[in-house]
Design an enzyme around this catalytic site. Structure first.
Site, PDB file in Angstrom:
ATOM      1  N   TYR A   1     -15.020  15.825  18.723  1.00  0.00           N
ATOM      2  CA  TYR A   1     -13.649  15.349  18.566  1.00  0.00           C
ATOM      3  C   TYR A   1     -13.361  14.796  17.180  1.00  0.00           C
ATOM      4  CZ  TYR A   1     -12.703  16.446  23.350  1.00  0.00           C
ATOM      5  OH  TYR A   1     -12.508  17.141  24.514  1.00  0.00           O
TER       6      TYR A   1
ATOM      7  N   GLU B   1       0.818  -1.206   0.000  1.00  0.00           N
ATOM      8  CA  GLU B   1       0.000   0.000   0.000  1.00  0.00           C
ATOM      9  C   GLU B   1       0.863   1.272   0.000  1.00  0.00           C
ATOM     10  OE1 GLU B   1      -2.854  -1.003  -0.489  1.00  0.00           O
ATOM     11  OE2 GLU B   1      -3.711  -2.278   1.063  1.00  0.00           O
TER      12      GLU B   1
END
Length: 211
Positions: free
Chosen positions: A119, A73
């Site tokens: 958050y 990846e």
């Protein structure tokens, strides 16, 4: 921080993620910028059992110069490092709830993580859903480059989250926040629930800055 210390920190954070179930088997990969390139977890390695000396190292041109063979990846990692200003680390996980969310057909591809807590706005921000391509396909990198550094996180369809941060700690914490928010979304998505309003989101961005 010296490269040796960064390698140790990478092993510690990777082990923590593995032990808490954010990755299983040999899933997931993490990269960290160093002065002369990028460190990245090796292909087919477990985040729970990394050897700091065998972590892959790429030079600034993406050439593998030491350590084991890098993660397949690597394209998506390099894309974030090269297009997102201030990126010091990239975390790619197959964490359960974020991956489940990436498999759904009715999520908003432009913002697939609902702003239901302050958050997730503060630590992650807008999350794009990218179309499915096979793991290791260089097209992943192309899709992230096409975003031109505008977001810190994406969901790869039917695959999992990728999160960039200013340093390893920040990227890991943001990846954890994304996963916990995905869990909340999966819990409440069939129930009436509130999202933060545009005004509330703007207040957070003005007060704490954009991710």
């Amino acid at each position: 921080m010296t490269e040796a210390k960064i390698r140790e920190e990478l092993v510690q954070f990777s082990k923590s993620l593995f032990e808490r179930g954010y990755s299983v088997g040999s899933a997931g990969n993490i990269s960290v910028a160093v002065d002369d390139g990028i460190l990245i977890t090796p292909t087919n390695s477990s985040l729970g059992f990394l050897d700091p000396a065998r972590i892959s190292k790429l030079d600034r041109n993406g050439v593998h110069i030491s350590g084991d063979k890098p993660s397949k990846e690597v394209f998506l990692h390099r894309a974030f490092h090269e297009t997102r200003a201030g990126t010091g680390a990239v975390v790619h996980l197959h964490s359960t709830y974020a991956t489940a969310l990436s498999c759904l057909s009715d999520v908003d591809p432009d913002n697939c993580i609902e702003p239901i807590t302050p958050y997730v706005v503060m630590r992650v921000g807008q999350v794009k859903l990218l179309p499915y391509v096979r793991p290791g396909d260089p097209a992943m990198g192309d899709m992230i480059r096409a975003l031109k550094g505008e977001v810190t996180a994406v969901l790869l369809a039917n695959h999992g989250p990728v999160v960039a941060g200013p340093d390893l700690r920040g990227a890991v914490f943001a990846a954890e926040e994304l996963e916990e928010t995905a869990k909340l979304i999966m819990m409440v998505r069939q129930l009436p629930h509130n999202r933060l309003s545009a005004a509330q989101i703007e207040e957070l961005l003005v007060t704490f800055g954009k991710s």
